[in-house]
Design an enzyme around this catalytic site. Structure first.
Site, PDB file in Angstrom:
ATOM      1  CD  GLU A 127      -1.481   1.020   4.650  1.00 35.75           C
ATOM      2  OE1 GLU A 127      -1.415   1.546   3.517  1.00 35.75           O
ATOM      3  OE2 GLU A 127      -2.542   0.936   5.297  1.00 35.75           O
ATOM      4  CD  GLU A 170      -6.860  -0.179   8.397  1.00 31.95           C
ATOM      5  OE1 GLU A 170      -7.201   0.878   7.825  1.00 31.95           O
ATOM      6  OE2 GLU A 170      -6.692  -1.250   7.796  1.00 31.95           O
TER       7      GLU A 170
END
Length: 240
Positions: free
Chosen positions: A120, A125
């Site tokens: 990932e 974020e």
């Protein structure tokens, strides 16, 4: 782009109106991960639409199926995957406790090998509880199958006040993370090597989503007074 010669190989400029381009984007549906409260919907304008030159992903406090919240997560899985390049979004993140917007990548082989073995790459974020920071993170499993992660979360001010560029430069040797012109984290791919293979030398797909938090997750406790939260995206571009 640091004098690296690249050409634009894929993009969505969101210069149309309605649902996201179905030749480029598919949907995650339902309650997908982390026991988050939102139900990700498919092809629902209330949660994901293109208007005024922007992609709008909207999380809403509303009853839907068995959920009290809805939102959207779109992805290029089944449409387009890449290995290496510059992956860039220009976006304005939402503000509020419990909001959790992201621009990220997962290994195409996720269904076969499961997470975190698939790898990932969290290009960006943003969580409302840490409103002066953005996160860039790598997740993977080492040669023993043990979960590993590396990342940074620079203090950048108030990213929710305006549009900013979030990007990675990914080569066969490393992945560099950017907030506008600031390079704040580099990951050496030697760290993720497993024998003759490397998780981050395989194909990955892109995701854009607006999640909501709960206690015990990165998103943190959700402010239940929030009835709507919007994540605005000006463009997504891939250079190789």
């Amino acid at each position: 782009m640091k004098n690296i010669k690249r050409k634009l190989v894929w993009s969505d400029e969101f210069n149309y109106k309605g649902l996201p381009d179905s030749t480029k984007w598919g949907y995650e549906v339902g309650h997908v991960r982390n026991n988050e409260p939102q139900h990700y919907t498919r092809k629902r304008l209330e949660n994901c639409r293109v208007e005024d030159g922007l992609l709008v992903i909207e999380a809403r406090k509303e009853k839907f199926d068995t959920s009290a919240y809805t939102s959207a997560s779109i992805m290029t899985l089944g449409k387009k995957t890449w290995t290496y390049g510059r992956f860039e979004v220009r976006a304005k993140v939402p503000k509020g406790l419990g909001v959790w917007s992201a621009f990220w990548m997962l290994g195409e082989n996720r269904q076969a090998v499961k997470w975190p073995t698939c790898g990932e790459i969290d290009i960006m974020e943003f969580v409302g509880k840490d409103s002066s920071q953005v996160y860039g993170t790598i997740h993977y499993a080492d040669s023993t199958g043990t979960y590993k992660y590396h990342g940074e979360k620079p203090v950048v001010g108030a990213p929710y006040d305006d549009f900013h560029i979030y990007a990675i430069e990914w080569t066969k040797d490393q992945i560099d993370f950017y907030y506008d012109e600031l390079k704040y984290f580099s990951f050496d791919l030697k760290k993720s090597k497993k024998g003759n293979e490397n998780t981050f030398q395989k194909k990955f797909y892109l995701l854009l989503n607006l999640a909501l938090g709960r206690e015990g997750t990165l998103g943190g406790k959700l402010d239940k007074s929030i009835v709507s939260s919007k994540y605005f995206v000006d463009y997504v571009r891939v250079y190789q």
